[in-house]
Design a protein around this motif. Structure first.
Motif, PDB file in Angstrom:
ATOM      1  N   THR A  21       9.896  16.624  -3.239  1.00 27.47           N
ATOM      2  CA  THR A  21       8.695  15.803  -3.080  1.00 27.47           C
ATOM      3  C   THR A  21       8.741  14.523  -3.904  1.00 27.47           C
ATOM      4  O   THR A  21       7.843  13.707  -3.790  1.00 27.47           O
ATOM      5  CB  THR A  21       7.439  16.583  -3.501  1.00 27.47           C
ATOM      6  OG1 THR A  21       7.636  17.034  -4.824  1.00 27.47           O
ATOM      7  CG2 THR A  21       7.153  17.747  -2.594  1.00 27.47           C
TER       8      THR A  21
ATOM      9  N   LEU B  13       9.077  10.912  -5.052  1.00 32.92           N
ATOM     10  CA  LEU B  13       9.203   9.614  -4.389  1.00 32.92           C
ATOM     11  C   LEU B  13      10.289   8.819  -5.108  1.00 32.92           C
ATOM     12  O   LEU B  13      11.119   8.178  -4.500  1.00 32.92           O
ATOM     13  CB  LEU B  13       7.865   8.870  -4.458  1.00 32.92           C
ATOM     14  CG  LEU B  13       7.867   7.504  -3.788  1.00 32.92           C
ATOM     15  CD1 LEU B  13       7.856   7.663  -2.264  1.00 32.92           C
ATOM     16  CD2 LEU B  13       6.688   6.677  -4.245  1.00 32.92           C
TER      17      LEU B  13
ATOM     18  N   ALA C  60       4.846  11.733  -4.744  1.00 33.23           N
ATOM     19  CA  ALA C  60       4.044  10.926  -3.821  1.00 33.23           C
ATOM     20  C   ALA C  60       2.565  11.118  -4.148  1.00 33.23           C
ATOM     21  O   ALA C  60       2.101  12.235  -4.372  1.00 33.23           O
ATOM     22  CB  ALA C  60       4.341  11.343  -2.389  1.00 33.23           C
TER      23      ALA C  60
ATOM     24  N   ARG D 262      13.202   8.208  -2.758  1.00 33.95           N
ATOM     25  CA  ARG D 262      13.260   9.159  -1.636  1.00 33.95           C
ATOM     26  C   ARG D 262      14.660   9.739  -1.470  1.00 33.95           C
ATOM     27  O   ARG D 262      15.184   9.839  -0.355  1.00 33.95           O
ATOM     28  CB  ARG D 262      12.792   8.502  -0.343  1.00 33.95           C
ATOM     29  CG  ARG D 262      11.301   8.217  -0.372  1.00 33.95           C
ATOM     30  CD  ARG D 262      10.806   7.622   0.913  1.00 33.95           C
ATOM     31  NE  ARG D 262       9.363   7.686   0.979  1.00 33.95           N
ATOM     32  CZ  ARG D 262       8.598   6.808   1.647  1.00 33.95           C
ATOM     33  NH1 ARG D 262       9.142   5.835   2.310  1.00 33.95           N
ATOM     34  NH2 ARG D 262       7.288   6.946   1.657  1.00 33.95           N
TER      35      ARG D 262
ATOM     36  N   PRO E 129       4.530   2.688  -0.193  1.00 31.68           N
ATOM     37  CA  PRO E 129       4.390   3.994  -0.834  1.00 31.68           C
ATOM     38  C   PRO E 129       4.322   3.902  -2.360  1.00 31.68           C
ATOM     39  O   PRO E 129       3.823   4.813  -3.010  1.00 31.68           O
ATOM     40  CB  PRO E 129       5.634   4.754  -0.395  1.00 31.68           C
ATOM     41  CG  PRO E 129       6.612   3.702   0.034  1.00 31.68           C
ATOM     42  CD  PRO E 129       5.809   2.542   0.522  1.00 31.68           C
ATOM     43  N   LEU E 130       4.827   2.804  -2.926  1.00 32.64           N
ATOM     44  CA  LEU E 130       4.911   2.686  -4.383  1.00 32.64           C
ATOM     45  C   LEU E 130       4.297   1.368  -4.860  1.00 32.64           C
ATOM     46  O   LEU E 130       4.647   0.296  -4.349  1.00 32.64           O
ATOM     47  CB  LEU E 130       6.391   2.746  -4.816  1.00 32.64           C
ATOM     48  CG  LEU E 130       6.701   2.633  -6.314  1.00 32.64           C
ATOM     49  CD1 LEU E 130       6.032   3.750  -7.102  1.00 32.64           C
ATOM     50  CD2 LEU E 130       8.218   2.672  -6.540  1.00 32.64           C
TER      51      LEU E 130
ATOM     52  N   THR F  20       1.674   5.879  -4.542  1.00 38.03           N
ATOM     53  CA  THR F  20       2.022   6.250  -5.913  1.00 38.03           C
ATOM     54  C   THR F  20       1.883   5.001  -6.769  1.00 38.03           C
ATOM     55  O   THR F  20       2.319   3.929  -6.354  1.00 38.03           O
ATOM     56  CB  THR F  20       3.482   6.742  -5.954  1.00 38.03           C
ATOM     57  OG1 THR F  20       3.585   7.898  -5.116  1.00 38.03           O
ATOM     58  CG2 THR F  20       3.920   7.110  -7.364  1.00 38.03           C
TER      59      THR F  20
END
Ligand SMILES: Nc1ncnc2c1ncn2[C@@H]1O[C@H](COP(=O)(O)OP(=O)(O)OP(=O)(O)O)[C@@H](O)[C@H]1O
Ligand SMILES: [Mg+2]
Length: 225
Positions: free
Chosen positions: A4, A6, A35, A70, A163-164, A196
């Protein structure tokens, strides 16, 4: 590394040359970001917070150790892959806001969407509303307050749904009350996006908004809360 994660850093090192021949800033640092997590990094001035964020954001390369995004080895990326990562997967928020002065609030927020070839509507309006700056859409950065500029920068960082998010002292230039309002809206916007957030901060106010607090000491991270 768990499936999981990230982002994961293992044994990261980075130093700088100086008159004395050089000094190590990060010395075998480990970090794992899941994440959707909001993580604060605190530490005295010069401890290496910005150095760490620059590595995580692929703006700088480590001297040693391994960074994975990832599960992909970031050290194996060429310049094009690093640029693509920064453009698509990352959002940045800086202490100094860094808005483009010749663009309006709405145009600043639309920048990352344009760079990624994504439609501006309805995302820009949605974000301006979420951050309470919808009425400022057509103003220029020098026509709004510092808190409003930082809300604009936050909206811009989130626009392309990265995502970040990396934030370096995001409330460092704001007064206490404004900083408190901005971090509350920042947290809600990041949680709503499921992103995140890795944030360097000196401000104790911020810590209550974070899932974990890590201290950077002697080149490595120690969990505080
Ligand atoms: N480009 C550079 N060249 C040489 N030394 C550098 C460079 N960037 C940072 N340093 C040094 O590395 C150390 C860590 O700097 P860094 O900016 O990461 O600290 P920081 O924790 O972000 O500090 P602050 O809280 O003041 O922002 C400092 O001693 C700094 O002087
Ligand atoms: Mg710094």
């Amino acid at each position: 590394m768990t499936s999981t994660a990230l982002l994961s850093a293992r044994g990261l090192s980075r130093g700088y040359a100086d008159a004395a021949g050089g000094h190590a800033v990060l010395r075998g640092l480990d970090l794992e970001l899941a994440a959707g997590e909001i993580v604060a990094v605190i530490g005295r001035s010069g401890s290496g917070k910005t150095t760490l964020l620059n590595l995580v954001g692929a703006m700088d390369r480590p001297d040693g150790g391994r960074l994975e995004f990832r599960g992909e080895d970031m050290g194996a990326w060429d310049d094009a892959a690093r640029t693509a990562f920064r453009r698509r997967a990352l959002g940045f928020v800086f202490q100094a806001f860094n808005l483009l002065p010749t663009l309006t609030v709405a145009e600043n927020v639309g920048l990352a969407l344009e760079l990624n070839g994504l439609p501006l509507a309805p995302r820009v309006a949605e974000l301006l509303a979420a951050l309470g700056i919808g009425h400022l859409a057509e103003r220029f950065p020098d026509q709004i307050s510092g808190g409003e500029q930082q809300r604009t920068a936050i909206a811009r960082a989130l626009a392309h749904r990265p995502p970040l998010i990396i934030a370096d002292e995001p409330t460092g230039n704001l007064d206490r009350d404004t900083g408190r309002e901005v971090i509350t809206q920042f947290e809600s916007a990041v949680r709503a996006a499921g992103a995140t957030l890795l944030m360097a901060t000196h401000s104790e106010e911020m810590l209550g908004h974070c899932d974990r607090v890590l201290a950077l000491r002697d080149g490595a991270l120690v969990r505080l809360a």
